[in-house]
Design a protein around this motif. Structure first.
Motif, PDB file in Angstrom:
ATOM      1  N   GLN A  44       0.906  -1.338  -0.086  1.00  0.00           N
ATOM      2  CA  GLN A  44       0.038  -0.030   0.169  1.00  0.00           C
ATOM      3  C   GLN A  44       0.800   1.346  -0.023  1.00  0.00           C
ATOM      4  OE1 GLN A  44      -3.109  -0.221   2.944  1.00  0.00           O
ATOM      5  NE2 GLN A  44      -4.046  -1.832   2.093  1.00  0.00           N
ATOM      6  N   LEU A  81      -3.377   4.342   8.827  1.00  0.00           N
ATOM      7  CA  LEU A  81      -4.114   3.008   9.011  1.00  0.00           C
ATOM      8  C   LEU A  81      -4.718   2.837  10.596  1.00  0.00           C
ATOM      9  CD1 LEU A  81      -5.239   0.346   7.972  1.00  0.00           C
ATOM     10  CD2 LEU A  81      -2.897  -0.749   8.720  1.00  0.00           C
ATOM     11  N   LEU A 133      -8.194   5.498  11.054  1.00  0.00           N
ATOM     12  CA  LEU A 133      -8.927   6.082  10.166  1.00  0.00           C
ATOM     13  C   LEU A 133      -9.866   6.842  10.512  1.00  0.00           C
ATOM     14  CD1 LEU A 133      -8.822   2.769   7.863  1.00  0.00           C
ATOM     15  CD2 LEU A 133      -7.943   5.144   7.309  1.00  0.00           C
ATOM     16  N   ALA A 143     -12.466   9.916   9.111  1.00  0.00           N
ATOM     17  CA  ALA A 143     -13.504   9.475   8.534  1.00  0.00           C
ATOM     18  C   ALA A 143     -14.855  10.167   9.165  1.00  0.00           C
ATOM     19  CB  ALA A 143     -13.888   7.885   8.699  1.00  0.00           C
ATOM     20  N   SER A 146     -17.721   6.569   9.666  1.00  0.00           N
ATOM     21  CA  SER A 146     -17.118   5.520   9.113  1.00  0.00           C
ATOM     22  C   SER A 146     -16.809   5.716   7.421  1.00  0.00           C
ATOM     23  CB  SER A 146     -18.116   4.203   9.108  1.00  0.00           C
ATOM     24  OG  SER A 146     -17.815   3.587  10.503  1.00  0.00           O
ATOM     25  N   ILE A 147     -17.204   6.766   6.965  1.00  0.00           N
ATOM     26  CA  ILE A 147     -16.732   6.873   5.517  1.00  0.00           C
ATOM     27  C   ILE A 147     -15.575   7.818   5.383  1.00  0.00           C
ATOM     28  CG2 ILE A 147     -17.465   7.933   3.385  1.00  0.00           C
ATOM     29  CD1 ILE A 147     -20.282   7.263   4.217  1.00  0.00           C
ATOM     30  N   VAL A 148     -14.338   7.229   4.667  1.00  0.00           N
ATOM     31  CA  VAL A 148     -13.248   7.895   4.911  1.00  0.00           C
ATOM     32  C   VAL A 148     -13.091   8.905   3.756  1.00  0.00           C
ATOM     33  CG1 VAL A 148     -10.732   7.552   4.163  1.00  0.00           C
ATOM     34  CG2 VAL A 148     -12.036   5.505   5.394  1.00  0.00           C
ATOM     35  N   ASP A 171     -10.922  10.629   1.558  1.00  0.00           N
ATOM     36  CA  ASP A 171      -9.710  10.796   0.695  1.00  0.00           C
ATOM     37  C   ASP A 171      -8.844  11.926   0.719  1.00  0.00           C
ATOM     38  OD1 ASP A 171     -10.549   8.016   0.255  1.00  0.00           O
ATOM     39  OD2 ASP A 171     -11.391   8.430  -1.752  1.00  0.00           O
ATOM     40  N   ASN A 172      -9.557  13.178   0.680  1.00  0.00           N
ATOM     41  CA  ASN A 172      -8.690  14.179   0.548  1.00  0.00           C
ATOM     42  C   ASN A 172      -8.091  14.593   1.770  1.00  0.00           C
ATOM     43  OD1 ASN A 172      -9.322  14.583  -2.144  1.00  0.00           O
ATOM     44  ND2 ASN A 172     -11.360  15.333  -1.696  1.00  0.00           N
ATOM     45  N   SER A 182     -16.533  15.519  -6.889  1.00  0.00           N
ATOM     46  CA  SER A 182     -15.394  15.043  -6.100  1.00  0.00           C
ATOM     47  C   SER A 182     -14.145  15.633  -6.947  1.00  0.00           C
ATOM     48  CB  SER A 182     -15.105  13.595  -6.706  1.00  0.00           C
ATOM     49  OG  SER A 182     -13.958  13.268  -7.480  1.00  0.00           O
ATOM     50  N   LYS A 188     -14.097  19.235  -4.879  1.00  0.00           N
ATOM     51  CA  LYS A 188     -13.433  19.073  -3.341  1.00  0.00           C
ATOM     52  C   LYS A 188     -11.869  18.844  -3.632  1.00  0.00           C
ATOM     53  CE  LYS A 188     -16.805  16.599  -0.768  1.00  0.00           C
ATOM     54  NZ  LYS A 188     -17.577  15.185  -0.559  1.00  0.00           N
ATOM     55  N   LYS A 189     -11.302  18.135  -4.705  1.00  0.00           N
ATOM     56  CA  LYS A 189     -10.023  17.778  -4.900  1.00  0.00           C
ATOM     57  C   LYS A 189      -9.342  19.237  -5.074  1.00  0.00           C
ATOM     58  CE  LYS A 189      -9.030  13.383  -6.052  1.00  0.00           C
ATOM     59  NZ  LYS A 189      -8.737  12.196  -7.244  1.00  0.00           N
ATOM     60  N   TYR A 208      -8.912  21.301  -2.122  1.00  0.00           N
ATOM     61  CA  TYR A 208      -7.538  21.107  -1.431  1.00  0.00           C
ATOM     62  C   TYR A 208      -6.297  21.238  -2.152  1.00  0.00           C
ATOM     63  CZ  TYR A 208      -9.942  18.306   2.396  1.00  0.00           C
ATOM     64  OH  TYR A 208     -10.499  17.867   3.359  1.00  0.00           O
ATOM     65  N   PHE A 230      -5.401  19.787  -4.760  1.00  0.00           N
ATOM     66  CA  PHE A 230      -4.831  18.644  -5.405  1.00  0.00           C
ATOM     67  C   PHE A 230      -4.673  18.538  -6.784  1.00  0.00           C
ATOM     68  CE2 PHE A 230      -5.932  16.257  -1.285  1.00  0.00           C
ATOM     69  CZ  PHE A 230      -4.977  16.862  -0.540  1.00  0.00           C
ATOM     70  N   PHE A 257     -19.022   0.486  -2.716  1.00  0.00           N
ATOM     71  CA  PHE A 257     -18.964   1.694  -1.818  1.00  0.00           C
ATOM     72  C   PHE A 257     -18.112   1.185  -0.287  1.00  0.00           C
ATOM     73  CE2 PHE A 257     -20.704   4.110   1.908  1.00  0.00           C
ATOM     74  CZ  PHE A 257     -20.291   5.127   1.420  1.00  0.00           C
ATOM     75  N   THR A 295     -14.370   0.755  -1.243  1.00  0.00           N
ATOM     76  CA  THR A 295     -13.610   2.088  -1.562  1.00  0.00           C
ATOM     77  C   THR A 295     -13.753   3.136  -0.567  1.00  0.00           C
ATOM     78  OG1 THR A 295     -15.190   2.612  -2.812  1.00  0.00           O
ATOM     79  CG2 THR A 295     -13.593   1.430  -3.807  1.00  0.00           C
ATOM     80  N   GLN A 296     -14.797   3.200   0.173  1.00  0.00           N
ATOM     81  CA  GLN A 296     -14.882   4.388   0.949  1.00  0.00           C
ATOM     82  C   GLN A 296     -15.015   4.445   2.227  1.00  0.00           C
ATOM     83  OE1 GLN A 296     -15.637   7.458  -0.899  1.00  0.00           O
ATOM     84  NE2 GLN A 296     -15.095   6.281  -2.751  1.00  0.00           N
ATOM     85  N   THR A 297     -15.215   3.143   2.847  1.00  0.00           N
ATOM     86  CA  THR A 297     -15.209   3.034   4.477  1.00  0.00           C
ATOM     87  C   THR A 297     -14.097   2.410   5.145  1.00  0.00           C
ATOM     88  OG1 THR A 297     -16.122   0.459   4.291  1.00  0.00           O
ATOM     89  CG2 THR A 297     -17.836   2.579   4.161  1.00  0.00           C
ATOM     90  N   VAL A 298     -14.238   2.790   6.538  1.00  0.00           N
ATOM     91  CA  VAL A 298     -13.026   2.333   7.330  1.00  0.00           C
ATOM     92  C   VAL A 298     -12.934   0.771   7.557  1.00  0.00           C
ATOM     93  CG1 VAL A 298     -12.478   2.138   9.730  1.00  0.00           C
ATOM     94  CG2 VAL A 298     -13.418   4.259   8.771  1.00  0.00           C
ATOM     95  N   ARG A 354     -11.151  -0.495   4.319  1.00  0.00           N
ATOM     96  CA  ARG A 354      -9.501   0.063   4.531  1.00  0.00           C
ATOM     97  C   ARG A 354      -9.163  -1.172   5.266  1.00  0.00           C
ATOM     98  NH1 ARG A 354      -7.401   4.644   3.820  1.00  0.00           N
ATOM     99  NH2 ARG A 354      -8.120   5.835   1.913  1.00  0.00           N
ATOM    100  N   TYR A 380      -8.807  -4.657   3.296  1.00  0.00           N
ATOM    101  CA  TYR A 380      -7.366  -4.421   2.443  1.00  0.00           C
ATOM    102  C   TYR A 380      -6.020  -4.523   3.365  1.00  0.00           C
ATOM    103  CZ  TYR A 380     -10.368  -4.079  -1.511  1.00  0.00           C
ATOM    104  OH  TYR A 380     -10.957  -4.308  -2.576  1.00  0.00           O
TER     105      TYR A 380
END
Lengths: 507, 394
Positions: free
Chosen positions: A359, A367, A370, A374, A377-379, A381-382, B200, B203-204, B207, B209, B257, B260-263, B266, B269
Motif C-alpha cells: 500500500q 491506518l 482512520l 472519517a 465510517s466513510i473515509v 480521501d482528500n 469530487s 473537492k480535490k 484541497y 490537489f 462503496f 472503497t469508501q469506508t473504514v 480499508r 485491505y
C-alpha cells in the motif's frame, strides 16, 4: 600489492526516474576484507545485485572484471559458477530442512541422478568445521538461532568453492557475542584465501575488520580508504557517508521537564503458550510524562515481549499483574484498546509487522487512526492526502508523493512512515522498538531529533535498543532487562556501557 | 502537455484497470462479428446479464475472501443447498416469499460464520475447512431433495427475481416498444455519475490537489456516460432491466462503496496486505475474518436464490462448480492471489467475461469441450497480463 580479484568499472544502473548507480567504480583486491559503507539508498545493495547478476548484463552499463575475465552474468547461477556468493540480510535457508540438506541445496552431491546422502553428510560436517559451528547436522534450520543460521549460510557458500564472499549486513540481527564470532570467522576465511566484501552500518565493526573501505553516497563512489595507512576512522567514515561532519549525533534537549507517572506496571508476569514457558517474571517499572525511558538488554531478553504484552497482547500470552495509566487501572485485550488509551508501538520489524508494503504512504500513515479522517465510517480521501503530506514534510519523508508504494522507499524513509503512522494516533506514550535498526547515520540523527521534539512537547517514550551508545545518548532513565526480568534501573548519570552489559548478562 | 500526451499518460498509468474493460469489449466485438450481430442483440444481452447474476454475486464475495488471503470452496454447493432450502421453505413449510428469502440469507451468514470460526479461531487453513464444507453441502443437497427430487417452485413473485423485468411506465405513445422506465433509470444514473464526478473534482481542487486536465475529464465523462447509455438502450430495447440485474447492481454498488469508501473496507485491505501489521494497528483480524466469510455466506445464499428462481425449481445438481467460476472471475478481474489487492468492479467484469465466452460460443455452436479450453486460455491470459503489467509498474 596483490592483484584485484574484482573490478567494476563505470557501472551505471537506472530505475524509472532514479539513477541508482552513477558511474560507480569498485575494486576489490585478492585476500582482503573490503567493507562497503554508505547511507541507506546510497546504492550498496544495487551494486551487489549488479555484481551477482540479479540485474542481468544489459540492464546496466559498465564493465565487470572478475578473476581476470570480463563477465556478463545473466543470473545468480552464472555468478555463483564463477565463485561469487552473496549472503543477504534475509537468510535464504529452508527452515523445514536439516542443516546438511540446506548446505547442499541447489548443488546436491549426486551419484548418477541419485543424491549421495552419506557423502553429503560427510562433506557438510567438514564445512561446519570450517565455520566453527558445532551443531547436529540433522537438526532442522528452524530450530537454530539467527547467529547459527548465518554460519550455515556461510558454510553453504563455502561448499560452492567461493572465491568472493559478499555479506549484506550480516551482524544486523546478531548480538555482540555472535557478531564477534562472525568477524573472527571472516578473518579466518581471509587467511584461508577467501576474499570478503562486507556491507555494514556498524562502523565500529567496519573499523575493527576492514582492510579497505569504499564509501558510496547518492549512487556514486566517494572514496576508497586503506586501513593500513590509518585512513579509516569513525569520523572520517561518517564525514564521507553523509557529506558533512556530525559531531554529536544525539541532539541536546532544551528542557527536561519530567511530570507525573503516566504508565505504571506492577508484578507483571507473562507466559507464552506457544513456547510453553514463562517469558516475563515479576516485572515492575514506570514511565513519567515527558521522559525517554531506555529498555536495554540482549536480544531475546524479553524486551519486545514486554512491550507487546503491554500493547494489547497480540501474541496471546497469559498475563497476570497490574497496569495503570495516569493512575487508573487498565486491561488491554487488543492493540485497539491500547491505542485508544494513548499507547503506540513502533515495531522493530517494519517490513514484517509494521508496514503494509503493497500500500502507499498515505494509507500506511492513516491506518491505525482512520476514524480521525472519517465521518460516519466513510473515509475522506482528500483529508487523508492532506494528513499524509503534513507528516511527509514534518518528518522529512523522502518520497515523490504520498501515493508512492512504501516498498519503493529506502529503509530510513520506511521507518519515518512507521513513526508518522503512530504519531497520527496522537499517543501519550510512544514505544519505539529498535527505532534505528538498519537505517543510516543521517536518518538516525533525524529520528533522534524527532524523539527529542516529541518529549519536549510532553510525550513519553519507551525506547528499546540493542545499541548501548543510543541508550546512553537518548534516555533519561534506563531499565535493563535480562531473562524476562528487570535486572536493574539506572539513572542516566550513573549509567555506563559496562554497567548495563553487566546487568544484561547477569542471569 | 498536449492532448495526446495526456491521453497516453492516463492510459499508461491505468492500463491494469482499463485492461479488463478493453478485454471485455474485444471479446464482445469478436462475438458480435462472428454471430453476425446476434450476440449484441438486446435479447441476448438481457439473457447474458441474467445468466451472469448468480456467479457475479459469488465473485463479489470471493473477491473479499481472496483479498484477506483465504479461499472459499464451499460456496457453490452452499448456494445450491440454500436454493433447495428456500424452495422447501415456500413449498413445504408454506412460508411467504420474503420471510423465506430472509431466512435463507440468515442461514447463509450462519454458514459463513461457521467457516470463519474454523479459520480464525481454530486456525484451520481455509482451503481445508471449506473443502469440508463443499462435501457436507453437496451431501446436504442430496438429503433434502432425496424424497422429492427436483422441487418445483410455484410462487410467481419468487420466480420473477430470475425471470421478470421491472414494470414499465404506461404507454404514452412515445418510443413504442422501448422500456421507458429503464431509460429513465439509465438517465438518472448518468446524471448522478456526472454530478458526483464534478463534486469530487471540486473537492480535490479545494484541497489544491492535482486533477485530470479538463479535456480528459470531459472525455472520461462522455465515454462512461455513453457506455451506460448504450447498455441502457440495449436493455430497454427488449424488456428493460431485469430483476436479476437490479439485485446484482444493488449488491455491487453496496460492496463497491464499502470497499472503497469506508473504514471497514480499508481494514479488509490492510488485513490482506499484512495481517500482522493490521493486528498491531488495532484492527481485529478475527472480526474482519468473520465479517468477510459471513458476507460470503450471505452472497452464496443470494446466489442460490437467484439460480432457483431462474430455474423456477431447486435441483439436485445446483451449485456444481460455481465456486470455481467465481474464483476464476475474481482472478480475471485482477484480484491478487497473494492478498491485499482486488476490486469488486473488476470481479464483476471478470464474471461478465466468463459468461460472454459461454454465451458467444453457444451462439456460434462451438462444442462444450472447446468452450472449457477457451475459458481456461482466457483465464491464463488474464493472469499473465496482470502479472506482466504489475512487474512493469515497479
Amino acid at each position: 600489492m596483490s592483484n584485484p580479484i574484482l573490478e567494476m568499472k563505470n557501472i551505471t544502473k537506472e530505475f524509472p526516474g532514479v539513477k541508482a548507480l552513477n558511474n560507480v567504480s569498485f575494486q576489490v583486491k585478492e585476500h582482503e576484507i573490503h567493507c562497503l559503507v554508505g547511507e541507506n539508498g546510497a546504492g550498496k545493495s544495487t551494486l551487489m545485485k549488479v555484481l551477482s547478476g540479479v540485474y542481468p548484463h544489459g540492464e546496466y552499463t559498465g564493465e565487470i572484471v572478475f578473476d581476470g575475465k570480463v563477465q556478463s552474468f545473466r543470473g545468480i547461477s552464472d555468478s555463483e559458477k564463477t565463485g561469487v556468493a552473496i549472503i543477504y540480510q534475509e537468510l535464504a535457508l529452508v527452515p523445514e530442512m536439516t542443516v546438511y540438506e540446506n548446505i547442499f541445496l541447489g548443488h546436491e552431491i549426486k551419484n548418477g541422478s541419485i543424491i549421495d546422502w552419506n557423502e553429503t553428510i560427510k562433506r557438510a560436517g567438514e564445512m561446519l568445521k570450517k565455520v566453527k559451528l558445532n551443531v547436529n547436522l540433522a537438526e532442522k534450520v528452524r530450530d537454530l538461532g539467527v547467529g547459527k543460521r548465518q554460519l550455515v549460510e556461510i558454510a553453504k557458500a563455502l561448499s560452492k568453492d567461493v572465491k568472493l564472499l559478499i555479506l549484506d549486513e550480516p551482524t544486523a540481527a546478531l548480538n555482540e557475542d555472535d557478531s564477534e564470532n562472525l568477524l573472527d570467522l571472516l578473518r579466518d576465511l581471509k587467511n584461508h584465501g577467501v576474499t570478503c566484501v562486507l556491507i555494514s552500518h556498524k562502523l565500529k565493526e567496519v573499523i575493527k575488520i576492514a582492510d579497505t573501505v569504499t564509501v558510496l553516497r547518492d549512487g556514486q563512489t566517494i572514496c576508497t580508504l586503506d586501513a593500513q595507512k590509518g585512513e579509516v576512522s569513525e569520523t572520517a567514515l561518517i564525514k564521507h557517508m553523509v557529506g558533512r561532519e556530525i559531531n554529536n549525533i544525539y541532539p541536546k534537549r532544551e528542557t527536561r521537564k519530567v511530570g507525573e507517572v503516566i504508565l505504571n506496571v506492577e508484578n507483571w508476569n507473562a507466559y507464552d503458550p506457544n513456547l510453553g514457558r514463562s517469558i516475563l517474571k515479576d516485572v515492575n517499572f514506570h514511565v513519567n510524562k515527558g521522559e525517554i525511558v531506555g529498555l536495554a538488554g540482549l536480544m531475546g531478553s524479553g524486551r519486545t515481549e514486554l512491550a507487546l504484552s503491554i500493547f494489547g497482547n497480540p501474541a496471546g500470552y497469559y498475563i497476570s499483574g497490574e497496569l495503570s495509566m495516569l493512575g487508573s487501572k487498565k486491561r488491554f485485550k487488543h492493540p485497539e484498546d491500547a491505542i485508544n488509551a494513548g499507547v503506540a508501538y513502533v515495531t522493530e520489524d517494519r517490513k514484517g509487522n509494521g508496514l503494509i508494503l503493497i500500500q502507499d504512504v498515505k494509507q500506511n500513515i492513516t491506518l491505525a487512526n482512520l476514524k480521525e479522517i472519517a465521518t460516519r465510517s466513510i473515509v475522506n480521501d482528500n483529508a487523508e492526502v492532506k494528513v499524509a503530506n503534513e507528516y511527509k514534510s514534518s518528518l522529512n519523508i523522502k518520497t515523490p508523493s504520498v501515493e508512492q508504494k512504501v516498498s519503493n522507499l529506502s529503509g530510513g524513509n520506511q521507518q519515518k512512515v512507521s513513526v508518522g503512522k503512530w504519531l497520527f494516533v496522537k499517543p501519550s506514550l510512544l514505544i519505539l522498538d529498535e527505532p534505528t535498526r538498519g537505517i543510516d547515520v543521517g536518518a538516525k540523527y533525524e529520528i533522534y531529533t524527532i524523539m527529542t521534539k516529541l518529549v519536549e512537547q510532553g510525550l513519553s517514550i519507551i525506547m528499546i535498543s540493542s545499541e548501548l551508545p543510543e541508550i546512553l545518548g537518548m534516555s533519561d532513565r534506563v531499565y535493563v532487562v535480562s531473562a524476562g526480568k528487570i535486572a536493574g534501573e539506572l539513572a542516566i548519570r550513573d549509567a555506563t556501557q559496562e554497567k548495563i552489559m553487566q546487568l544484561a548478562t547477569n542471569y | 502537455m498536449s492532448f495526446f500526451q495526456n491521453a497516453r499518460k492516463l492510459l499508461q498509468q491505468n492500463i491494469r484497470e482499463y485492461g479488463m474493460y478493453i478485454a471485455l469489449f474485444v471479446i464482445m466485438a469478436i462475438f458480435t462479428v462472428t454471430t453476425k450481430g446476434t450476440f449484441i442483440s438486446s435479447r441476448n444481452i438481457v439473457n447474458l446479464v441474467n445468466q451472469t447474476g448468480y456467479i457475479a454475486v459469488l465473485a463479489i464475495g470471493m473477491t473479499l475472501v481472496i483479498v484477506i488471503r483465504h479461499i472459499d470452496l464451499s460456496v457453490g454447493f452452499l448456494g445450491g443447498f440454500l436454493g433447495a432450502v428456500v424452495a422447501i421453505a415456500m413449498v413445504q413449510w408454506h412460508l411467504p416469499v420474503f420471510p423465506a428469502i430472509l431466512l435463507t440469507l440468515a442461514l447463509g451468514v450462519l454458514a459463513g460464520v461457521i467457516i470463519a470460526f474454523l479459520v480464525a479461531q481454530m486456525k484451520i487453513p481455509a482451503f481445508v475447512a471449506t473443502l469440508a464444507g463443499w462435501l457436507i453441502y453437496r451431501g446436504a443437497i442430496l438429503v433434502v431433495t432425496e424424497s422429492t427430487g427436483t422441487i418445483v417452485i410455484p410462487d410467481e413473485t419468487f420466480n420473477a427475481i430470475g425471470n421478470g423485468f421491472i414494470p414499465d411506465l404506461p404507454e404514452m405513445g412515445i418510443l413504442p416498444g422501448v422500456h421507458k422506465l429503464t431509460l429513465i433509470i439509465g438517465l438518472i444514473a448518468i446524471v448522478l455519475l456526472i454530478i458526483s464526478e464534478i463534486n469530487s473534482r471540486k473537492k480535490k481542487q479545494a484541497y489544491n490537489f492535482e486533477v485530470l486536465p479538463m479535456e480528459m475529464f470531459i472525455i472520461k465523462l462522455v465515454f462512461t456516460s455513453a457506455l451506460i447509455g448504450g447498455i441502457t438502450w440495449l436493455l430497454a430495447g427488449y424488456q428493460g432491466l431485469s430483476w436479476t440485474a437490479v439485485v446484482v447492481l444493488v449488491v455491487a454498488i453496496i460492496y463497491h462503496f464499502i470497499t472503497t469508501q469506508t473504514v471497514l473496507g480499508r481494514h479488509i485491505y490492510a488485513v490482506g496486505g499484512n495481517p500482522e501489521a493490521a493486528e498491531l494497528s488495532g484492527i481485529n483480524v478475527k472480526k474482519i475474518t468473520y465479517i468477510v466469510f459471513g458476507s460470503m455466506g450471505m452472497l452464496a445464499a443470494l446466489s442460490g436464490i437467484l439460480f432457483a428462481s431462474r430455474l423456477q425449481s431447486a435441483t439436485t445438481t445446483a451449485g456444481g462448480l460455481w465456486e470455481l467460476d467465481a474464483i476464476a472471475a475474481a482472478f480475471i478481474g485482477g484480484v491478487s492471489p497473494a492478498g491485499g489487492i482486488g476490486k469488486v468492479a473488476g470481479s464483476i467484469i471478470g464474471a461478465l467475461v466468463m459468461l460472454s465466452l459461454t454465451s458467444g460460443m453457444n451462439l456460434m455452436g462451438i462444442g462444450i469441450s472447446y468452450q472449457y479450453m477457451a475459458r481456461g486460455a482466457v483465464l491464463a491470459a488474464a493472469v499473465i497480463f496482470d502479472v506482466a503489467t504489475r512487474n512493469r509498474a515497479h
